[in-house]
Scaffold this motif. Structure first.
Motif, PDB file in Angstrom:
ATOM      1  N   LYS A   1      -5.852   4.411   5.846  1.00  0.00           N
ATOM      2  CA  LYS A   1      -4.780   3.995   6.753  1.00  0.00           C
ATOM      3  C   LYS A   1      -3.576   4.945   6.641  1.00  0.00           C
ATOM      4  O   LYS A   1      -3.059   5.436   7.644  1.00  0.00           O
ATOM      5  CB  LYS A   1      -4.369   2.567   6.435  1.00  0.00           C
ATOM      6  CG  LYS A   1      -3.519   1.943   7.494  1.00  0.00           C
ATOM      7  CD  LYS A   1      -3.395   0.457   7.251  1.00  0.00           C
ATOM      8  CE  LYS A   1      -2.848  -0.175   8.486  1.00  0.00           C
ATOM      9  NZ  LYS A   1      -3.393  -1.447   8.794  1.00  0.00           N
ATOM     10  N   LYS A   2      -3.141   5.226   5.416  1.00  0.00           N
ATOM     11  CA  LYS A   2      -2.014   6.149   5.222  1.00  0.00           C
ATOM     12  C   LYS A   2      -2.384   7.558   5.692  1.00  0.00           C
ATOM     13  O   LYS A   2      -1.564   8.262   6.280  1.00  0.00           O
ATOM     14  CB  LYS A   2      -1.602   6.188   3.753  1.00  0.00           C
ATOM     15  CG  LYS A   2      -0.803   4.990   3.314  1.00  0.00           C
ATOM     16  CD  LYS A   2      -0.324   5.170   1.895  1.00  0.00           C
ATOM     17  CE  LYS A   2       0.468   3.946   1.447  1.00  0.00           C
ATOM     18  NZ  LYS A   2       0.916   4.083   0.057  1.00  0.00           N
ATOM     19  N   THR A   3      -3.609   7.952   5.415  1.00  0.00           N
ATOM     20  CA  THR A   3      -4.065   9.271   5.858  1.00  0.00           C
ATOM     21  C   THR A   3      -4.024   9.363   7.372  1.00  0.00           C
ATOM     22  O   THR A   3      -3.576  10.373   7.930  1.00  0.00           O
ATOM     23  CB  THR A   3      -5.493   9.537   5.347  1.00  0.00           C
ATOM     24  OG1 THR A   3      -5.502   9.445   3.926  1.00  0.00           O
ATOM     25  CG2 THR A   3      -5.980  10.899   5.772  1.00  0.00           C
ATOM     26  N   ALA A   4      -4.474   8.329   8.040  1.00  0.00           N
ATOM     27  CA  ALA A   4      -4.486   8.331   9.506  1.00  0.00           C
ATOM     28  C   ALA A   4      -3.065   8.445  10.055  1.00  0.00           C
ATOM     29  O   ALA A   4      -2.815   9.205  11.002  1.00  0.00           O
ATOM     30  CB  ALA A   4      -5.157   7.066  10.027  1.00  0.00           C
ATOM     31  N   TYR A   5      -2.135   7.714   9.470  1.00  0.00           N
ATOM     32  CA  TYR A   5      -0.747   7.787   9.957  1.00  0.00           C
ATOM     33  C   TYR A   5      -0.112   9.146   9.668  1.00  0.00           C
ATOM     34  O   TYR A   5       0.609   9.699  10.501  1.00  0.00           O
ATOM     35  CB  TYR A   5       0.101   6.666   9.354  1.00  0.00           C
ATOM     36  CG  TYR A   5      -0.098   5.352  10.062  1.00  0.00           C
ATOM     37  CD1 TYR A   5       0.333   5.169  11.364  1.00  0.00           C
ATOM     38  CD2 TYR A   5      -0.712   4.279   9.426  1.00  0.00           C
ATOM     39  CE1 TYR A   5       0.166   3.964  12.015  1.00  0.00           C
ATOM     40  CE2 TYR A   5      -0.896   3.066  10.065  1.00  0.00           C
ATOM     41  CZ  TYR A   5      -0.456   2.921  11.373  1.00  0.00           C
ATOM     42  OH  TYR A   5      -0.635   1.728  12.018  1.00  0.00           O
ATOM     43  N   LYS A   6      -0.365   9.706   8.482  1.00  0.00           N
ATOM     44  CA  LYS A   6       0.208  11.015   8.154  1.00  0.00           C
ATOM     45  C   LYS A   6      -0.358  12.113   9.055  1.00  0.00           C
ATOM     46  O   LYS A   6       0.375  12.978   9.531  1.00  0.00           O
ATOM     47  CB  LYS A   6      -0.062  11.357   6.689  1.00  0.00           C
ATOM     48  CG  LYS A   6       0.848  10.650   5.731  1.00  0.00           C
ATOM     49  CD  LYS A   6       0.602  11.134   4.312  1.00  0.00           C
ATOM     50  CE  LYS A   6       1.496  10.410   3.328  1.00  0.00           C
ATOM     51  NZ  LYS A   6       1.262  10.877   1.950  1.00  0.00           N
TER      52      LYS A   6
END
Length: 125
Positions: A66-71
């Motif tokens: 999830k964090k990877t997708a947003y970054k």
């Protein structure tokens, strides 16, 4: 008669006094030199308009999709690469849900290509 006629036109020597001109010019030159050294001693901050951008470090935690997708989405809107459309389409399923699955190998490879492209070319929007 000739003598009286020419005596009305007395010849005066033309005297130009350069002393005030020399004083004023030397005073201006001295003031300019003084100002130059004052400005040189009190250095004003220099603003470089075409400043070379600092290379930013991109750190991604592939364990948290999830964090990877947003970054990566943030980086997509910051950089122009040929992988933007593919990545946006692939990362949609990782962003808006509470529980998400792991990143698949194709998405991870696409992210790696995207990061390599940024590091190599760095096309900013």
């Amino acid at each position: 008669m000739n003598r009286d006629f020419f005596s009305t036109f007395e010849i005066y020597s033309i005297v130009i006094d350069f002393y005030p001109v020399i004083v004023v010019l030397s005073g201006l030159i001295a003031a300019l030199i003084l100002l130059y050294y004052l400005f040189k001693s009190f250095r004003l901050p220099v603003f470089n308009v075409l400043q070379k951008e600092k290379e930013e470090k991109i750190s991604l935690d592939l364990k948290d999709p999830k964090k990877t997708a947003y970054k990566v989405t943030f980086l997509i809107y910051k950089y122009d690469t040929p992988y933007n459309d593919q990545l946006l389409h692939r990362l949609e399923r990782f962003k808006y849900r509470k529980k998400v699955e792991k990143l698949d190998n194709e998405t991870v490879e696409l992210i790696k290509k995207f990061i390599e492209h940024i590091k190599e070319y760095g096309h900013r929007i």
